[in-house]
Scaffold this active site. Structure first.
Site, PDB file in Angstrom:
ATOM      1  CG  ASP A  43      -2.342   1.119   0.405  1.00  0.00           C
ATOM      2  OD1 ASP A  43      -2.595   1.235   0.171  1.00  0.00           O
ATOM      3  OD2 ASP A  43      -2.800   1.325   2.040  1.00  0.00           O
ATOM      4  CG  ASN A  57       0.309   4.532   4.088  1.00  0.00           C
ATOM      5  OD1 ASN A  57       0.204   5.056   4.994  1.00  0.00           O
ATOM      6  ND2 ASN A  57      -0.328   3.165   2.927  1.00  0.00           N
ATOM      7  CG  ASP A  96      -0.482   2.044   7.597  1.00  0.00           C
ATOM      8  OD1 ASP A  96      -0.835   0.744   8.372  1.00  0.00           O
ATOM      9  OD2 ASP A  96      -1.861   2.652   6.384  1.00  0.00           O
TER      10      ASP A  96
END
EC number: 2.7.11.1
Length: 323
Positions: free
Chosen positions: A196, A201, A212
């Protein structure tokens, strides 16, 4: 609801069970999937506690993510790794799983800054070097079964689209997108990823810091790269070339994976819509995504998916032909 139990007193008691006490109030941080709070402890300084959403990941899957983060940190990769207390990183209080981090700050990562992109590329190369030697046994792979077919089923069950032309057009385009994208996603090699990796992030603290890893899975290396690309085709080629200039100081990147970018983009689009639909009963979601589940939203998504159908037909990015 998943978080009704999570009162300030409960959080203080959970931390107290670890002999960690609040010496400030709790500051809620942006997090939709889990619940995350910053606080101060006189002995340990500024800390962050994350309470995991029940039934999303099992204990073994969260511990596997923590193990990967620990391995990355030990290898010198710039990541925010969970704190270890008495040899453990995952804790439980009255059935709620939680973990602690040292609070870290930093500036927003600038995706249009080529110097920062190259530095990120180097860190992703180091991350993937570790990920290639860290197979996942409990966490799922990045697959079309999950991101496309299960997401389609979730949208059929949970999306609040009025019956009629809007629903017919949306699901018609979605079905064509799935049919076209699925055979294009054939990764030849998989490793453990952040999965992700977008600007939200990444922090900049004299270099990129990746945070994260909640969506950590195994998949192709390009999954951690393509979300940094935006703008025209020419602009994306410049960005890609810059990222890989840093990446390939650490490990080789297979140019064949560039053909996976548009299928991966399609998979993320569908998965994101299904995620919103699945979480819509959580009060945090209508509050933060008020435009979701409106007629205008579904009409817009129909147009976006139609555009993505066209993108799937276009030749993939190629640094060979560009250079």
């Amino acid at each position: 609801m998943e978080y009704t139990q999570l009162t300030p007193d409960f959080i203080a008691d959970a931390l107290g069970s670890m002999d960690i006490y609040l010496d400030s109030g709790l500051l809620a941080l942006n997090s939709y999937e889990n619940r995350v709070y910053r606080f101060k402890n006189d002995e340990l300084g500024a800390l962050v506690v994350k309470f995991y959403r029940p039934e999303r990941w099992c204990k073994e899957q969260i511990q596997e993510e923590h193990g990967f983060l620990t391995a990355l940190s030990q290898a010198g990769v710039r990541v925010a790794a969970p704190m270890s207390l008495q040899g453990e990183t995952l804790f439980e209080y009255q059935g709620r799983l939680f973990a602690l981090w040292q609070s870290v700050g930093g500036r927003q990562f600038e995706a249009d800054n080529l110097e920062q992109l190259e530095a990120l590329g180097e860190q992703l190369g180091r991350l993937h070097q570790v990920g290639g030697a860290f197979p996942l046994r409990h966490r799922p792979r990045l697959t079309t079964a999950d991101y496309l077919h299960q997401s389609y089923d979730m949208l059929k069950q949970k999306a609040q689209i009025k019956a009629g032309s809007t629903a017919r057009e949306f699901f018609g385009v979605l079905e064509r997108l799935i049919t076209k994208a699925e055979p294009l996603y054939r990764p030849r090699h998989e490793l453990t990823l952040h999965c992700d990796c977008h600007v939200g992030n990444i922090l900049w603290r004299d270099g990129p810091l990746l945070v994260d890893f909640d969506d950590c899975r195994s998949g192709p290396a390009v999954q951690d790269i393509w979300m940094m690309l935006s703008g025209s085709r020419q602009e994306q080629l410049v960005q890609l070339d810059t990222i890989l200039a840093g990446y390939e100081t650490v490990r080789n990147f297979s140019q064949a994976e560039l053909a996976l970018i548009e299928p991966l983009r399609a998979m993320r689009m569908v998965h994101h819509m299904a995620w919103l639909a699945a979480r819509w009963q959580d009060p945090a979601f209508p509050a933060n995504f008020p435009w979701f589940n409106t007629d205008d939203y579904w009409l817009q998504q129909t147009r976006i998916l139609s555009d993505q159908l066209t993108a799937l037909d276009a030749p993939p990015l190629s640094l060979t032909s560009w250079n």
